[in-house]
Design a protein around this motif. Structure first.
Motif, PDB file in Angstrom:
ATOM      1  N   GLU A 192      27.621  53.630  17.709  1.00  0.00           N
ATOM      2  CA  GLU A 192      28.279  54.894  18.809  1.00  0.00           C
ATOM      3  C   GLU A 192      28.213  54.328  20.202  1.00  0.00           C
ATOM      4  N   THR A 193      29.309  54.722  21.033  1.00  0.00           N
ATOM      5  CA  THR A 193      29.348  54.504  22.345  1.00  0.00           C
ATOM      6  C   THR A 193      28.420  55.331  23.078  1.00  0.00           C
ATOM      7  N   LEU A 194      28.044  54.845  24.549  1.00  0.00           N
ATOM      8  CA  LEU A 194      27.279  55.786  25.141  1.00  0.00           C
ATOM      9  C   LEU A 194      27.858  57.129  25.551  1.00  0.00           C
ATOM     10  N   ILE A 195      29.245  57.273  25.623  1.00  0.00           N
ATOM     11  CA  ILE A 195      30.127  58.375  26.051  1.00  0.00           C
ATOM     12  C   ILE A 195      29.992  59.585  24.941  1.00  0.00           C
ATOM     13  N   ASP A 196      30.005  58.813  23.747  1.00  0.00           N
ATOM     14  CA  ASP A 196      29.915  59.631  22.613  1.00  0.00           C
ATOM     15  C   ASP A 196      28.510  60.216  22.484  1.00  0.00           C
ATOM     16  N   THR A 197      27.593  59.590  22.470  1.00  0.00           N
ATOM     17  CA  THR A 197      26.189  59.927  22.619  1.00  0.00           C
ATOM     18  C   THR A 197      26.165  60.977  23.547  1.00  0.00           C
ATOM     19  N   ALA A 198      26.485  60.875  24.736  1.00  0.00           N
ATOM     20  CA  ALA A 198      26.477  61.880  25.791  1.00  0.00           C
ATOM     21  C   ALA A 198      27.292  63.253  25.319  1.00  0.00           C
TER      22      ALA A 198
END
Length: 316
Positions: free
Chosen positions: A88-94
Motif C-alpha cells: 500500500e502507498t503512503l497516500i492510500d494509507t493517509a
C-alpha cells in the motif's frame, strides 16, 4: 496565543513569536507534569493516531504520554506490520486513516518530505515526529525549552552542535530555531559528517572540538546515525571518541556553566563520556526527556485550538 498553523511540519515555517508562544505554553505543562494529578481535559473527545515508520522509544512514548495526559483517545499503529509492507502507498494509507476522522496524526518516516505529503491528504492536524534528514521540530523545541529554563534566556547564546551533522534532522531543526532567536551556532565534526554547503546556513564550522567548544554556553552532542550511513564515515569508534567524543578535558574549553545536551539514545564512550552524561551539574539530558512531554502537549494543544477555531479552513 498566536499560532497560525494547521500542522507542525518543521521549524522553518515558524515565526520567532510562535516559537516563544509554544515554549511559554509548554512551561505550564511542565508544572502540570510535576503535580500528583497530571491530567488535563483539553483533548477529551479527540483522537490521536501515532504512525511511526521508524522504530522509536523516547519520541513515541513521549507523544503517547502527552496525548493521554491531555485526555485524547490515543492509538499507536505498528507500521512495520502494516499494509505499507503489503504494497500500500503512503497516500492510500493517509486516505484510509482520514476516513476514520482522526484529529491529530503524529508521523515519523524515514524519507524526507513524506510527512508533508501525507499532511496534504488528510483533514486533521499533522505533527512531524522526524522525517529522514529533513526536520524533527518537537526535538528542537524541547531542546530550546531546556536551554531557556537552565540559562534563563534563549537569545545571544553560543551553541556548539557536535558530531554527525550530515545525517541529523535534529541538527537542522536546532540550527533553524536557534538562528530565529538570534543565537550563535557552531558546528563541530569530521569533514565526512558535515554536509556540503553547510556554511550557507550562517553557521560557524570547525573540525576541532576544542576550538568549537571555546566559550560555548551550550554543548549539544549528536548520535552517530549508523543506520543512515552507507560507507566508511569514521575510521573507528575508538578514534571518533578520541577526537570528537565529549569528555571532561574537551568540555573544559567551554564556559564554566556550559550545559551538556544529547537527544538520545546515547552511545556512551563513543559520543560522550558516561560520567559526564550523568553529571547532574552539567548534563541536562534527563531534563530534555521531561521537556519533551511538555512540548508535545503544548504543540497538540495549539493545533487542537486551531481545529476548533477553523475546522474547515486549511492554514499554512
Amino acid at each position: 496565543m498566536r499560532f497560525d498553523h494547521r500542522h507542525l511540519l518543521g521549524i522553518e515555517a515558524l515565526r520567532p513569536d510562535e516559537i516563544v508562544t509554544l515554549l511559554d505554553l509548554a512551561d505550564r505543562y511542565v508544572a502540570l507534569g510535576r503535580q500528583q494529578e497530571k491530567h488535563a481535559s483539553l483533548l477529551t473527545g479527540r483522537t490521536q493516531i501515532n504512525m511511526f515508520f521508524e522504530t522509536s522509544t523516547r519520541t513515541q512514548a513521549s507523544f503517547e504520554l502527552a496525548g493521554k495526559r491531555m485526555g485524547a483517545d490515543v492509538m499507536s499503529m505498528a507500521m512495520q506490520a502494516s499494509s505499507i509492507k503489503k504494497g500500500e502507498t503512503l497516500i492510500d494509507t493517509a486516505l484510509t486513516l482520514n476516513a476514520m476522522h482522526p484529529d491529530l496524526l503524529i508521523v515519523r518516516h524515514p524519507h524526507s518530505g513524506a510527512v508533508a505529503l501525507l499532511a496534504q491528504k488528510v483533514n486533521c492536524a499533522v505533527i512531524n515526529a522526524g522525517d529522514g534528514r529533513h526536520e524533527h521540530p518537537t526535538q528542537a523545541l524541547l531542546d530550546a525549552l531546556t536551554i531557556r529554563r537552565r540559562k534563563g534566556r534563549l537569545h545571544r547564546l553560543t551553541v556548539a552542535i557536535c558530531g554527525d551533522i550530515a545525517h541529523s534532522r535534529v541538527a537542522r531543526s536546532n540550527i533553524l530555531l536557534l538562528h530565529k532567536l538570534e543565537n550563535r551556532v557552531r558546528l563541530v565534526g569530521p569533514p565526512t559528517l558535515l554536509p556540503s554547503g553547510i556554511e550557507d546556513f550562517g553557521v560557524e564550522v570547525t573540525h576541532d572540538m576544542r576550538e568549537g567548544l571555546a566559550d560555548a554556553d551550550v554543548v549539544m552532542m549528536l548520535r552517530l546515525q549508523k543506520e543512515r550511513m552507507d560507507g566508511g564515515f569514521i575510521p573507528s569508534e575508538r578514534e571518533y571518541y578520541h577526537r570528537y567524543g565529549l569528555d571532561a578535558e574537551k568540555l573544559a574549553h567551554a564556559k564554566e556553566d556550559a550545559i551538556v545536551m544529547h537527544p538520545g539514545p546515547m552511545n556512551r564512550g563513543v559520543e560522550i563520556d558516561g560520567t559526564l552524561a550523568d553529571d547532574i551539574n552539567r548534563s541536562v539530558i534527563q531534563e530534555q526527556v521531561e521537556m519533551g512531554v511538555a512540548v508535545r502537549m503544548a504543540a497538540m494543544d495549539l493545533l487542537a485550538r486551531n481545529l476548533r477555531a477553523r475546522p474547515t479552513e486549511v492554514m499554512a
